[in-house]
Scaffold this motif. Structure first.
Motif, PDB file in Angstrom:
ATOM      1  N   THR A 701       0.856  -1.184   0.000  1.00  0.00           N
ATOM      2  CA  THR A 701       0.000   0.000   0.000  1.00  0.00           C
ATOM      3  C   THR A 701       0.888   1.228   0.000  1.00  0.00           C
ATOM      4  O   THR A 701       2.074   1.172   0.351  1.00  0.00           O
ATOM      5  CB  THR A 701      -0.937   0.015   1.213  1.00  0.00           C
ATOM      6  OG1 THR A 701      -0.151  -0.084   2.417  1.00  0.00           O
ATOM      7  CG2 THR A 701      -1.917  -1.144   1.167  1.00  0.00           C
ATOM      8  N   TYR A 708       4.197   0.469   2.041  1.00  0.00           N
ATOM      9  CA  TYR A 708       4.088  -0.352   3.236  1.00  0.00           C
ATOM     10  C   TYR A 708       3.757  -1.774   2.804  1.00  0.00           C
ATOM     11  O   TYR A 708       2.751  -2.031   2.128  1.00  0.00           O
ATOM     12  CB  TYR A 708       3.004   0.204   4.159  1.00  0.00           C
ATOM     13  CG  TYR A 708       3.141   1.681   4.386  1.00  0.00           C
ATOM     14  CD1 TYR A 708       4.167   2.175   5.183  1.00  0.00           C
ATOM     15  CD2 TYR A 708       2.283   2.581   3.783  1.00  0.00           C
ATOM     16  CE1 TYR A 708       4.321   3.539   5.384  1.00  0.00           C
ATOM     17  CE2 TYR A 708       2.416   3.948   3.962  1.00  0.00           C
ATOM     18  CZ  TYR A 708       3.453   4.421   4.767  1.00  0.00           C
ATOM     19  OH  TYR A 708       3.605   5.775   4.947  1.00  0.00           O
ATOM     20  N   ASP A 812      -8.234  -3.206   4.056  1.00  0.00           N
ATOM     21  CA  ASP A 812      -7.011  -3.010   4.836  1.00  0.00           C
ATOM     22  C   ASP A 812      -7.353  -2.370   6.178  1.00  0.00           C
ATOM     23  O   ASP A 812      -8.185  -1.460   6.259  1.00  0.00           O
ATOM     24  CB  ASP A 812      -6.019  -2.109   4.093  1.00  0.00           C
ATOM     25  CG  ASP A 812      -5.351  -2.829   2.936  1.00  0.00           C
ATOM     26  OD1 ASP A 812      -5.250  -4.068   3.018  1.00  0.00           O
ATOM     27  OD2 ASP A 812      -4.941  -2.161   1.980  1.00  0.00           O
ATOM     28  N   TYR A 814      -5.428  -0.237   9.193  1.00  0.00           N
ATOM     29  CA  TYR A 814      -4.217   0.584   9.312  1.00  0.00           C
ATOM     30  C   TYR A 814      -3.842   0.757  10.785  1.00  0.00           C
ATOM     31  O   TYR A 814      -4.605   1.313  11.575  1.00  0.00           O
ATOM     32  CB  TYR A 814      -4.436   1.956   8.662  1.00  0.00           C
ATOM     33  CG  TYR A 814      -4.829   1.851   7.216  1.00  0.00           C
ATOM     34  CD1 TYR A 814      -3.874   1.674   6.227  1.00  0.00           C
ATOM     35  CD2 TYR A 814      -6.176   1.890   6.842  1.00  0.00           C
ATOM     36  CE1 TYR A 814      -4.243   1.559   4.888  1.00  0.00           C
ATOM     37  CE2 TYR A 814      -6.549   1.767   5.515  1.00  0.00           C
ATOM     38  CZ  TYR A 814      -5.574   1.601   4.545  1.00  0.00           C
ATOM     39  OH  TYR A 814      -5.941   1.476   3.226  1.00  0.00           O
ATOM     40  N   ILE A 821       2.111   5.214   9.078  1.00  0.00           N
ATOM     41  CA  ILE A 821       1.403   3.931   9.161  1.00  0.00           C
ATOM     42  C   ILE A 821       2.442   2.870   9.483  1.00  0.00           C
ATOM     43  O   ILE A 821       3.332   2.580   8.682  1.00  0.00           O
ATOM     44  CB  ILE A 821       0.693   3.619   7.833  1.00  0.00           C
ATOM     45  CG1 ILE A 821      -0.393   4.661   7.540  1.00  0.00           C
ATOM     46  CG2 ILE A 821       0.064   2.219   7.886  1.00  0.00           C
ATOM     47  CD1 ILE A 821      -1.086   4.454   6.214  1.00  0.00           C
ATOM     48  N   VAL A 824       0.075  -2.250   7.714  1.00  0.00           N
ATOM     49  CA  VAL A 824      -1.199  -2.429   7.037  1.00  0.00           C
ATOM     50  C   VAL A 824      -1.570  -3.912   7.136  1.00  0.00           C
ATOM     51  O   VAL A 824      -0.822  -4.775   6.682  1.00  0.00           O
ATOM     52  CB  VAL A 824      -1.139  -1.986   5.567  1.00  0.00           C
ATOM     53  CG1 VAL A 824      -2.491  -2.204   4.894  1.00  0.00           C
ATOM     54  CG2 VAL A 824      -0.718  -0.535   5.459  1.00  0.00           C
TER      55      VAL A 824
END
Length: 935
Positions: A701, A708, A812, A814, A821, A824
Motif C-alpha cells: 500500500t 508499506y 485493509d 491501518y 502507518i 497495514v
C-alpha cells in the motif's frame, strides 16, 4: 310529368349497400372450461341489436350483461341494410366466469323485434327480423345521362348473392376416446365453419354421445338464404339445420367403451420378460385369454439371420402374470441388447379390473430394450454399437452361446456398474457404448480396470471416449485407450501397459465401428495420436480416474498422475458426449480375450478448485444445482478422505464457494465435494491445494514517498531481501527499508520512493521453509492515500498515537503511530454499514490487542476475549453477554445483530465489542472511517 332525381349521396349509398362485400364473422370465445361452480345463464333479453332499416349499419356485438357477452353475424354479411330484404342474425353467447349455457332451456333467449330461437343448453341464438321497407322507385331523368344512371342503378339493385350449394361439411373427426375435439371444419369455396361441442370437452371420454354445433359463415357472393332445411351433412353424424340457417347440429354415435390401452412396453434387464403397461388396471387373465406374439429381429449387423424369433404366449403356459396396469410375458429365453421387439395380441378375454376386454394389438414396439445401467448423473440415453456374432472363440462368456446360435452373440456384456468387452473373431472392429450429453461442465470417470483377460494379439485395448459427438454420421472427440507399448510383441501380457491419447476428427461411425483394418495405432485418416503415457504398475488391476474439461484431460492410476492437463491440452473443442470402448485387432484363433471395467461411475462434476491460505483453504466450484446436501471432504494423500470443517455450513444448491478451516500449516491437501441430489449427484473432481513453501500473500500500500508491505513471516529464513522494480517486475534492485526484515517480520516500510511512480515489490528469501521468491505486489506512492483503496478519499494520514483505523469498503486495517502507518493488515472482508452501525470481522480488532476471537459453528456463537473480559455474541441475536452478564448490543436499535455475508464471513458490531473491552471508538462521517484507540 313531375320528375324527381335521387341525390348523388343517396345514390352512392344505395350503390355500395348492394355491392357484395367480403364476409366477416367474429368467432366468439367459447365458454370457460372450468364450470365446476358455474350457474346457468338467467338473463334472457339480448339487448343492443337494432332492427334492420334501409341504410343502417348492422350491429356486430351486443350490450354485455353481467352473465355473458355476445357476438353477432348477419346472413349475406351486409355493410348496410338493403331495402325489401329479410335479415337473420346469428348470435353467439359467451358466458362470463361463473356462468354457463348448461341448463339453458330451448328458445330461452329473446331479441326485441325478432323471432329468436335456440336449442337447449346452447349459446347459439338465431334471430329472424321482418323485411326492411320497400325502396323509393327511381324516376326517369330529363336527360340521357340520367336515364343511363337510373338504368345502371336498377341493374345493380337487382344483383343478389347465391345460396350456398356445398352440403358436405368435411374435416370433423368422429369422437374417439382420448382424442381432442376439432374446433374448425375444412374451408370450402363458399363458406368457413367453426365448431362448438356441447359440454366443452377437452378430450373425448369413453361410452359418451357427443353433439357439435357448427356455425357456417358464407364467403363473399354467397348467402344462407335459400338453404333448405337439413341441407348440410357431416360424415359419421346425423346433421340437421333450419331453412335459411347456418347453424348445424351434428349428433355423433356413442364413443367406444373404456377398454385397456397399451401405452408402453419394455424388457427386463435379463431380457427374458416383456412387460406390457396399460392405461388401467388389469385383472388376472382367464384360460381363454387369447394369445400374445413377441417377435424379435436382430438389428446390429449382417452376420446373422434376419428371420425373426417368435414366442407365442397363452395362459395355458402360465406365462402371463398380471398386476395393476401391467402384464408380464415370460419368454423363457433372453432377448439380446439391440434387438427390435414387437408385440401382437389376438383378442380373447384378457380383461381389465372393470371387466372390459383387451382389444387387438398389432406390431407394438417394445421400448427401453435391455436398458444399459451404468452409474451416472449425466442426462442421456446410452446407445450400443455392438457388432454381434462373428465368434471364433471356443468359450462364449457367461456359460455358453445364445440359444439362437453364435450369430446372435454379443460382445458387450453389462451387469450393473460392470462392463466387459469380449474379444472379436476375424475383424478388427470397435465396440463401444455412447451417450450424447449436453452438460458442458467437466466430467469424471472412475473405475477399476482388470487387464488380466487380455490377449493383446486380439485386443488393441479399451478405454473411454470423452468430449465426443456424432454429427451427420461422423464421430468427433477424444479417446484414452489402455494398451501396451507397441514396441513389444503383441502376444505379451501383463507388462508395459500404457495409455494412448487419440484425437478423432470426423471419422465415419460405421467405418469406425466395423471397418476392416481400422486400427488406432496405425493412425488412419481422421485419427491422430496426441501422446503415449506409461502406467507405473505392470499389474493387472488398476484404479483409474479420468477427468476431462472442454479442452483438458487429467488421468490418475491410483495416486499416480499419468496424464496432466498442463502437457495434454486438447487441440479442439468438440461435443460433450461420453463413451466406453474396446478396439480389436484382426485375428483368427480360439483364445477368448476380454477387457473389464468394474465399479464404473461417470459424472458431470462441479469444477472444483482450491487455494491454500495458511490454516484455511478457499474452494470455488460450479453451483451444485438441485443438491439436497453438499459435504466437503479433505485428504493429505489423495486416497483417504474425511469430512472437512467449513465456515458457514451448509453449502446450498446456489453456493459457489466454501472456506475450509482448521488446516495444518505447511501441508498440502486434496479436496472433493460429496453431492447428494441434483445434476451433480455424487463425488466432484479432486482439487489439489499444494503447499509450495513460497510466500504468496505479499501486499503493498502507498504512503508519501513510501510503500508499506505486509506478508507472512518467512520462518527459519537465513536472510530476507526486499526488492523493487519500476519496469513492470522485469528488473529488480534492492529497496531501501526502515529497520531490518528477519524471519519473524510480517511487515516492512520502503522509503525514498518517487510519488506518482508505480513500483513492484517482492521478497527474496534465503534458507528456511519459504526459500525462494515471493509473489509480486505493486503500488504507487503519493502524498494522498491510494484512491483505489480508500474510495477516492484525499485526506492526509492523521497524526494520532497508537490506533487502529478501518475504512468502510476497504479490506485493509491501518495500524498507525504518529504520522506514519506502522503496519497495514489485510482483512478477508471489508467493514460495512448495517442498521447505521459499523460491522466487521472482529478478530482484526482483537488480535492486534493481544486477544482472541473464536467461532462456534454448532452454536452460531462468537467469543471475544481480551485480558479478563469475555464477550459472547450469537448470529442474528440482539443481545450478548459481557463476562456472563446479558446486555443489549444497541439499546436504541434491536435490529443491530451479528450477521453473515458472502462468502461466509461473520460480521460483528464494532462499537459494542470495542467499548466492552475498554477501548474508545471514533467515527469520522466525512471520511467514512472508524478508529479504535486508547488501549
Amino acid at each position: 310529368m313531375r320528375k324527381r332525381l335521387l341525390s348523388w349521396l343517396t345514390v352512392l349509398a344505395l350503390l355500395f349497400a348492394m355491392i357484395p362485400m367480403q364476409a366477416y364473422a367474429e368467432e366468439a370465445a367459447g365458454p370457460p372450461e372450468d364450470t365446476t361452480e358455474a350457474v346457468a345463464i338467467s338473463i334472457a333479453e339480448i339487448k343492443g341489436i337494432t332492427v334492420p332499416a334501409i341504410g343502417d349499419t348492422p350491429v356486430l356485438a351486443t350490450e354485455g350483461t353481467k352473465e355473458y357477452t355476445a357476438a353477432v353475424s348477419w346472413n349475406g354479411n351486409p355493410e348496410t341494410f338493403a331495402a325489401d330484404t329479410e335479415y337473420t342474425a346469428t348470435i353467439i353467447i359467451s358466458p362470463k366466469q361463473g356462468y354457463t349455457v348448461t341448463g339453458v332451456n330451448e328458445n330461452f333467449f329473446k331479441v326485441e323485434g325478432a323471432e329468436a330461437s335456440n336449442k337447449a343448453e346452447s349459446g347459439t341464438v338465431t334471430a329472424v327480423f321482418p323485411k326492411t321497407a320497400a325502396g323509393e322507385p327511381i324516376t326517369e331523368s330529363s336527360d340521357e345521362a340520367g336515364k343511363s344512371i337510373n338504368a345502371l342503378f336498377v341493374t345493380l339493385l337487382t344483383v343478389t348473392d347465391a345460396a350456398i350449394a356445398i352440403p358436405s361439411i368435411d374435416g370433423i373427426t368422429v369422437p374417439v376416446k382420448g382424442e381432442t375435439p376439432d374446433t374448425t371444419a375444412d374451408e370450402t369455396a363458399e363458406y368457413t365453419a367453426s365448431i362448438t361441442w356441447i359440454g366443452n370437452p377437452t378430450v373425448f371420454a369413453a361410452s359418451t354421445a357427443y353433439s357439435a354445433e357448427i356455425t357456417i359463415t358464407p364467403k363473399t357472393g354467397y348467402t344462407l338464404t335459400g338453404v333448405t332445411e337439413n341441407f348440410f351433412t357431416v360424415a359419421g353424424a346425423a346433421a340437421t339445420n333450419p331453412a335459411d340457417s347456418g347453424v348445424v347440429t351434428a349428433v355423433f354415435p356413442i364413443t367406444g367403451p373404456d377398454v385397456p390401452q397399451l401405452i408402453n412396453a419394455k424388457t427386463s434387464k435379463t431380457g427374458d420378460i416383456v412387460t406390457l403397461e396399460f392405461d388401467k388396471a388389469m385383472a388376472d387373465p382367464s384360460a381363454d385369454a387369447g394369445s400374445f406374439a413377441v417377435k424379435v429381429h436382430g438389428n446390429q449387423g449382417s452376420y446373422y439371420s434376419d428371420t425373426p424369433k417368435l414366442w407365442t404366449i397363452t395362459p395355458s403356459t402360465a406365462a402371463i402374470n398380471a398386476d395393476p396396469a401391467k402384464v408380464d410375458l415370460l419368454l423363457g429365453e433372453s432377448i439380446q441388447r439391440g434387438d427390435v421387439v414387437t408385440v401382437d395380441y389376438t383378442p380373447g378375454t384378457v380383461a381389465a379390473a372393470d371387466s372390459t376386454s383387451l382389444g387387438a394389438i398389432k406390431n407394438f414396439p417394445v421400448t427401453n430394450n435391455i436398458p444399459i445401467v451404468i452409474e451416472s448423473n449425466l442426462k442421456g440415453t446410452w446407445q450400443a454399437f455392438d457388432h454381434v456374432g462373428n465368434w471364433n472363440e471356443v468359450d462364449f462368456p457367461n456359460g455358453g452361446d445364445d440359444p439362437r446360435g453364435k450369430a446372435f452373440n454379443r460382445h458387450i456384456v453389462i451387469n450393473g456398474s460392470e462392463v466387459i468387452f469380449y474379444g472379436n473373431g476375424v475383424h478388427p472392429f470397435k465396440d463401444f457404448l455412447y451417450m450424447p450429453n449436453a452438460e458442458t461442465t467437466a466430467k469424471s470417470f472412475t473405475f477399476d480396470l482388470d487387464l488380466s483377460g487380455i490377449n493383446y494379439h486380439s485386443m488393441e485395448g479399451g478405454g473411454f471416449l470423452f468430449n465426443t459427438e456424432i454429427d451427420g454420421g461422423l464421430l468427433y472427440g477424444y479417446c484414452a485407450l489402455f494398451t501396451i507399448d507397441q514396441s513389444y510383441s503383441l502376444y505379451s501380457r501383463g507388462q508395459n501397459y500404457a495409455v494412448n491419447l487419440y484425437q478423432i476428427d470426423g471419422v465415419d461411425v460405421k467405418n469406425f465401428n466395423k471397418g476392416d483394418g481400422f486400427n488406432l495405432i496405425n493412425e488412419p485418416k481422421g485419427i491422430k495420436k496426441l501422446g503415449s503415457y506409461p502406467l507405473p504398475d505392470s499389474g493387472y488391476i488398476h484404479s483409474i480416474m479420468l477427468e476431462a474439461s472442454s479442452n483438458t484431460v487429467d488421468l490418475w492410476d491410483g495416486s499416480s498422475k499419468i496424464i496432466d492437463s498442463s502437457n495434454a491440452n486438447l487441440p479442439k473443442v468438440y461435443g460433450n458426449g461420453v463413451g466406453i470402448i474396446a478396439s480389436y485387432f484382426s485375428h483368427d484363433c480360439s483364445k477368448l480375450s476380454w477387457f473389464k471395467f468394474s465399479d464404473l461411475k461417470i459424472q458431470g462434476i462441479a469444477d472444483l478448485a482450491a487455494e491454500l491460505h495458511g490454516d484455511h483453504a478457499n474452494l470455488t466450484f460450479t453451483a451444485p444445482a438441485g443438491a439436497t446436501s453438499v459435504i466437503v471432504q479433505q485428504s493429505t494423500d489423495g486416497a483417504i478422505f474425511t469430512d472437512s470443517a467449513i465456515l458457514n455450513p451448509p453449502i446450498g444448491e446456489t453456493d459457489t464457494t466454501a472456506t475450509v478451516t482448521g488446516l495444518a500449516k505447511k501441508q498440502s491437501y486434496y479436496f472433493r465435494l460429496l453431492i447428494a441430489g441434483g445434476k451433480y449427484d455424487g463425488y466432484s473432481r479432486i482439487a489439489t491445494a499444494a503447499y509450495t513453501g513460497l510466500i504468496n500473500d505479499l501486499r503493498a500500500t502507498s504512503g508519501d514517498s513510501q510503500a508499506y508491505l505486509t506478508f507472512s513471516a518467512p520462518e527459519e529464513a537465513e536472510g530476507v531481501a526486499v526488492m523493487q522494480s519500476t519496469d513492470g517486475g522485469i528488473n529488480f534492485t534492492p529497496a531501501a527499508i526502515t529497520g531490518e526484515v528477519t524471519a519473524l517480520s510480517t511487515s516492512a516500510t520502503v522509503t525514498g520512493l518517487t510519488n506518482g511512480q508505480e513500483y513492484q515489490f517482492k521478497l527474496v528469501i534465503t534458507g528456511g521453509v519459504h526459500a525462494g521468491d515471493s509473489n509480486i505486489a505493486a503500488t504507487t506512492p503519493n502524498v494522498k492515500q491510494d484512491s483505489s483503496r480508500s474510495g477516492g478519499s484525499s485526506q492526509k494520514v492523521e497524526k494520532v498515537i497508537n490506533k487502529l483505523r478501518f475504512e468502510i469498503g476497504d479490506t485493509d486495517c491501518y495500524l498507525t503511530s504518529g504520522s506514519a502507518i506502522e503496519k497495514v493488515i489485510p482483512m478477508d472482508a471489508a467493514p460495512i454499514i448495517y442498521e447505521d452501525r459499523t460491522l466487521l470481522p472482529i478478530r482484526y480488532v482483537v488480535e492486534p490487542l493481544g486477544g482472541t476471537a473464536l467461532w462456534n459453528q454448532a452454536e452460531q456463537k462468537a467469543t471475544v476475549t481480551l485480558g479478563k473480559t469475555t464477550v459472547e455474541l450469537w448470529l442474528g441475536k440482539s443481545t450478548a453477554t459481557v463476562n456472563g452478564v446479558e446486555k443489549m448490543i444497541d439499546p436504541l436499535n434491536s435490529k443491530v445483530v451479528p450477521i453473515l455475508i458472502e462468502p461466509g464471513r461473520v460480521m460483528l458490531p464494532l462499537r459494542f465489542i470495542a467499548e466492552s473491552l475498554g477501548c474508545t471508538v471514533d467515527w469520522n462521517e466525512l471520511n467514512k472511517n472508524v478508529t479504535v484507540k486508547d488501549w
